[in-house]
Design a protein around this motif. Structure first.
Motif, mmCIF file in Angstrom:
data_model
loop_
_atom_site.group_PDB
_atom_site.id
_atom_site.type_symbol
_atom_site.label_atom_id
_atom_site.label_comp_id
_atom_site.label_asym_id
_atom_site.label_seq_id
_atom_site.Cartn_x
_atom_site.Cartn_y
_atom_site.Cartn_z
ATOM 1 N N GLY A 129 0.787 -1.235 -0.132
ATOM 2 C CA GLY A 129 0.004 -0.007 -0.051
ATOM 3 C C GLY A 129 0.852 1.135 0.171
ATOM 4 N N CYS A 130 0.852 2.319 -0.911
ATOM 5 C CA CYS A 130 1.496 3.103 -1.176
ATOM 6 C C CYS A 130 0.771 4.478 -1.367
ATOM 7 C CB CYS A 130 2.603 2.967 -2.272
ATOM 8 S SG CYS A 130 3.397 1.531 -2.059
ATOM 9 N N THR A 131 0.614 5.092 0.023
ATOM 10 C CA THR A 131 -0.380 6.212 0.244
ATOM 11 C C THR A 131 0.412 7.173 1.064
ATOM 12 O OG1 THR A 131 -2.091 4.730 -0.140
ATOM 13 C CG2 THR A 131 -2.473 6.722 1.006
ATOM 14 N N THR A 132 0.003 8.364 1.253
ATOM 15 C CA THR A 132 0.348 9.202 2.545
ATOM 16 C C THR A 132 -0.607 9.761 3.150
ATOM 17 O OG1 THR A 132 2.186 10.881 2.936
ATOM 18 C CG2 THR A 132 0.606 11.422 1.188
ATOM 19 N N HIS A 133 -0.460 10.003 4.440
ATOM 20 C CA HIS A 133 -1.426 10.536 5.384
ATOM 21 C C HIS A 133 -0.842 11.525 6.283
ATOM 22 C CE1 HIS A 133 -5.117 11.052 7.528
ATOM 23 N NE2 HIS A 133 -4.153 11.283 8.849
ATOM 24 N N PHE A 134 -1.587 12.689 6.383
ATOM 25 C CA PHE A 134 -1.338 13.830 7.341
ATOM 26 C C PHE A 134 -2.559 14.202 8.119
ATOM 27 C CE2 PHE A 134 -1.678 15.704 3.146
ATOM 28 C CZ PHE A 134 -2.474 16.708 3.281
ATOM 29 N N SER A 135 -2.166 14.759 9.437
ATOM 30 C CA SER A 135 -3.265 15.241 10.430
ATOM 31 C C SER A 135 -2.897 16.362 10.776
ATOM 32 C CB SER A 135 -3.485 14.290 11.370
ATOM 33 O OG SER A 135 -3.919 12.817 10.834
ATOM 34 N N ILE A 136 -3.743 17.491 10.983
ATOM 35 C CA ILE A 136 -3.655 18.915 11.250
ATOM 36 C C ILE A 136 -4.626 19.328 12.387
ATOM 37 C CG2 ILE A 136 -3.175 21.250 10.456
ATOM 38 C CD1 ILE A 136 -2.478 19.963 7.645
ATOM 39 N N VAL A 137 -4.043 19.964 13.354
ATOM 40 C CA VAL A 137 -5.142 20.704 14.132
ATOM 41 C C VAL A 137 -4.411 22.311 14.258
ATOM 42 C CG1 VAL A 137 -3.772 19.897 16.298
ATOM 43 C CG2 VAL A 137 -5.928 20.825 16.414
ATOM 44 N N VAL A 192 -7.931 18.566 10.223
ATOM 45 C CA VAL A 192 -8.074 17.781 9.117
ATOM 46 C C VAL A 192 -7.235 16.611 9.102
ATOM 47 C CG1 VAL A 192 -7.309 18.195 6.440
ATOM 48 C CG2 VAL A 192 -7.990 20.190 7.480
ATOM 49 N N ALA A 193 -8.120 15.560 8.697
ATOM 50 C CA ALA A 193 -7.143 14.418 8.286
ATOM 51 C C ALA A 193 -7.245 14.004 7.094
ATOM 52 C CB ALA A 193 -7.911 13.208 9.277
ATOM 53 N N MET A 194 -6.163 14.229 6.321
ATOM 54 C CA MET A 194 -6.229 13.999 4.856
ATOM 55 C C MET A 194 -5.522 12.616 4.320
ATOM 56 S SD MET A 194 -5.307 16.914 1.889
ATOM 57 C CE MET A 194 -5.364 16.377 0.241
ATOM 58 N N THR A 195 -5.981 11.890 3.549
ATOM 59 C CA THR A 195 -5.093 10.910 2.851
ATOM 60 C C THR A 195 -5.178 10.996 1.511
ATOM 61 O OG1 THR A 195 -5.915 9.155 4.593
ATOM 62 C CG2 THR A 195 -5.062 8.048 2.701
ATOM 63 N N GLN A 196 -4.036 10.854 0.872
ATOM 64 C CA GLN A 196 -3.946 10.986 -0.738
ATOM 65 C C GLN A 196 -2.968 10.014 -1.149
ATOM 66 O OE1 GLN A 196 -2.961 15.204 -0.552
ATOM 67 N NE2 GLN A 196 -0.702 14.530 -1.131
ATOM 68 N N THR A 197 -3.097 9.457 -2.474
ATOM 69 C CA THR A 197 -2.534 8.444 -2.912
ATOM 70 C C THR A 197 -2.385 8.320 -4.391
ATOM 71 O OG1 THR A 197 -2.340 5.929 -2.674
ATOM 72 C CG2 THR A 197 -4.487 6.856 -3.246
ATOM 73 N N LEU A 198 -1.290 7.718 -5.032
ATOM 74 C CA LEU A 198 -1.021 7.284 -6.407
ATOM 75 C C LEU A 198 -1.519 5.846 -6.503
ATOM 76 C CD1 LEU A 198 2.357 8.921 -7.309
ATOM 77 C CD2 LEU A 198 0.144 9.752 -7.969
ATOM 78 N N LEU A 199 -2.073 5.145 -5.460
ATOM 79 C CA LEU A 199 -2.283 3.616 -5.396
ATOM 80 C C LEU A 199 -1.028 2.800 -5.370
ATOM 81 C CD1 LEU A 199 -4.238 1.543 -5.173
ATOM 82 C CD2 LEU A 199 -4.461 1.190 -7.534
ATOM 83 N N SER A 200 -0.326 2.264 -6.400
ATOM 84 C CA SER A 200 0.857 1.541 -5.951
ATOM 85 C C SER A 200 2.160 2.517 -5.740
ATOM 86 C CB SER A 200 1.240 0.721 -7.191
ATOM 87 O OG SER A 200 0.317 -0.287 -7.394
ATOM 88 N N LEU A 201 3.202 2.093 -5.188
ATOM 89 C CA LEU A 201 4.424 2.688 -5.244
ATOM 90 C C LEU A 201 4.928 3.444 -6.808
ATOM 91 C CD1 LEU A 201 6.630 3.463 -3.041
ATOM 92 C CD2 LEU A 201 7.784 1.286 -3.934
ATOM 93 N N PHE A 202 5.074 4.786 -6.668
ATOM 94 C CA PHE A 202 5.277 5.032 -7.953
ATOM 95 C C PHE A 202 3.890 4.978 -9.036
ATOM 96 C CE2 PHE A 202 9.565 4.348 -6.337
ATOM 97 C CZ PHE A 202 10.066 5.709 -6.956
ATOM 98 N N GLY A 203 2.741 4.754 -8.537
ATOM 99 C CA GLY A 203 1.794 4.577 -9.327
ATOM 100 C C GLY A 203 1.991 3.914 -10.529
ATOM 101 N N ALA A 204 1.581 4.409 -11.688
ATOM 102 C CA ALA A 204 1.576 3.839 -13.094
ATOM 103 C C ALA A 204 3.121 3.285 -13.432
ATOM 104 C CB ALA A 204 0.907 4.465 -14.160
ATOM 105 N N LYS A 205 4.071 3.912 -12.486
ATOM 106 C CA LYS A 205 5.429 4.090 -12.836
ATOM 107 C C LYS A 205 5.719 4.664 -14.245
ATOM 108 C CE LYS A 205 5.687 0.652 -9.785
ATOM 109 N NZ LYS A 205 4.507 0.166 -9.503
#
Length: 526
Positions: free
Chosen positions: A339-347, A354-367
């Protein structure tokens, strides 16, 4: 299984606490610093999220970026309510399912055990690219709640891209893990490899300063800073993305980009142990989290949470919730997938979160890199089952099913924002950390550092080796069991990031073993 491991070494990552300012917890400390600087300049938590989103897309370009998708939960202190925003990827209206014939060669080569498709067209290459949503999602949040100027918030990411990402040991390791696939795309090879073959690295000296050439990405970010999402979904950048994807054989049209819209909704508000966990509904892990927490409340008393029986009951709840997900939502991601995603949380200092998760799906996405924009492309098409007649079968103009699980949790005395990266491992981590916070009253640092288990599909349960003893003996009596060590690479469990507010005191931290992640407090401006 008692006594299987005996280790004297302990690793901790001290959390950060702020009594008068905000806190950002992110998978890259420099991105967290960028967000904290925005808070110190008077920005809202959403302003900081904009800055972190773009900065971390430069600092972890293999995890996320404008060409990805995801979801976020927001808490507005002045309204005393939560909002959910889904900006997941979609398949193109022009996608032709017939272009993805099954090869008969067994299972696919990446995160999902689908039947293999000819040439892995749904896994790598431009044919795996889906319509992106991150740019629309973060723009929508900023338009509704942001206070600072858009171009000001993108400026740190522009500067980082102009300088180029320093290829330290961890970056070199990540690049090396995908070098063979990156070599197939000339634009990806030019950015990440030397001589089109060898992964970039800084050698054996700590003084070496090899950097990725992210200058083209910097130019794209500068244009996005000036023109906003209009350029990305309607203007020059949109045209360049469509041209690059289609010339490399994929499906993406100007209409796909023009018609994309994120979805605001009321969150799932899940009662749990006298508090509430707010999650994103729809095609995310939010409904499975709700199912899990319901099963936990019925399956054991909060006072038994840290007992062997409590661990068995949580494991059974996770297994049952995932069995329901697999049957009804068509999510068959392998539980062993990284699972290749990033998450960050902010107060922020006012208590907005804010709890925000964003991703390309795979590591390096489509390569694959868009040569015109310098952006790494997603491989969101892999989220779909290539076999027809299934709940999640590949089709044109269809929303991707995600495992993201950002949450806002609250008790009578505390509130927290939490999420994680790690594919199918995300929801079990978020559920267990939420449980530690709401059942046992742990601090965010202790809750994230506490040993966890994973039971997100398949017969085998994976437990942190620190649970060896009565807990693992009880688990092994019910399920096939494996013990795993918490390591910097690869992760056996998810990689969480969370912040908490108690009164006016804010705190936050990230996964202990994350080499780059950390919590950062808003700098004192006095």
């Amino acid at each position: 299984m008692s006594g299987s491991f005996s280790r004297s070494q302990q690793t901790r990552k001290p959390g950060v606490t702020a009594t008068s300012g905000g806190v950002v917890a992110a998978q890259h400390v420099r991105a967290a610093e960028v967000g904290a600087e925005v808070l110190a300049a008077g920005g809202d938590a959403v302003d900081a999220a904009v800055a972190v989103s773009f900065a971390i897309g430069v600092l972890e370009p293999w995890m996320s970026g404008p060409m990805g998708g995801g979801a976020m939960m927001l808490w507005r202190a002045d309204e005393n309510r939560a909002y959910a925003l889904n900006y997941g990827m979609r398949s193109s209206t022009t996608l032709d399912p017939a272009h993805y014939p099954l090869s008969g060669a067994g299972k696919a080569s990446d995160l999902f055990p689908w039947e293999a498709v000819l040439d892995d067209r749904n896994v790598t290459g431009a044919t795996s690219v889906a319509v992106p949503g991150t740019m629309a999602g973060i723009s929508a949040a900023h338009g509704r709640f942001g206070r600072m100027a858009w171009d000001t918030l993108l400026a740190p990411a522009v500067d980082l891209a102009k300088r180029g990402l320093h290829v330290d040991w961890y970056a070199a390791l990540v690049i090396a893990s995908s070098a063979r696939d990156l070599a197939r795309d000339p634009d990806a090879a030019a950015m990440y490899l030397d001589d089109g073959i060898w992964p970039k690295g800084s050698g054996w000296t700590a003084l070496a300063d090899q950097r990725l050439d992210q200058s083209r990405m910097a130019e794209t970010l500068e244009q996005l800073a000036r023109e906003g999402q209009q350029a990305f979904y309607h203007g020059d950048i949109a045209a360049a993305l469509v041209r690059d994807v289609t010339e490399k054989g994929g499906f993406l049209s100007m209409d796909d980009l023009r018609d994309y819209a994120p979805v605001w909704s009321d969150p799932l508000s899940i009662p749990f142990r006298g508090g509430t966990v707010h999650a994103v509904p729809g095609l995310t892990a939010g409904p499975t989290l709700a199912d899990t927490l319901d099963r936990w409340q019925a399956g054991y008393d909060a006072k038994d949470a840290d007992t062997p029986a409590g661990y068995v009951a949580r494991t059974e709840g996770l297994r049952a919730a995932y069995a329901h997900r697999l049957q009804n939502m068509g999510d068959h991601e392998s539980p062993q997938a990284p699972g290749c995603t990033t998450h960050f949380s902010i107060v922020d200092r006012a208590g907005n979160m804010v709890a925000m998760t964003q991703t390309l799906l795979s590591l390096f996405g489509a390569k694959v890199v868009s040569g015109s924009t310098g952006l790494m492309l997603n491989n969101g098409i892999m989220w779909f089952d290539p076999e027809q007649g299934k709940a999640n079968s590949l089709a044109p103009d269809k929303t991707c099913l995600m495992n993201v699980c950002p949450v806002i949790g609250e008790t009578p005395t505390r509130r927290f924002a939490l999420g994680a990266s790690g594919g199918r491992k995300i929801m079990p981590a978020v559920a267990q950390i939420s449980g530690h916070l709401m059942e046992q009253g742990m601090s965010m640092q202790d809750a994230i550092e506490a040993p966890r288990l994973d039971a997100s599909g398949g017969a085998q349960v994976v437990a942190d080796e620190r649970l060896a003893g009565p807990v693992t003996d009880a688990l092994a009596a019910h399920y096939p069991l494996a013990l795993a060590q918490r390591l910097p690479f690869p992760f056996a469990f998810a990689c969480p990031a969370g912040v908490m507010r108690a009164g006016t005191t804010n705190s936050g931290t990230t996964e202990t073993m994350s080499p780059w992640g950390d919590g950062v407090a808003e700098p004192d401006q006095t």
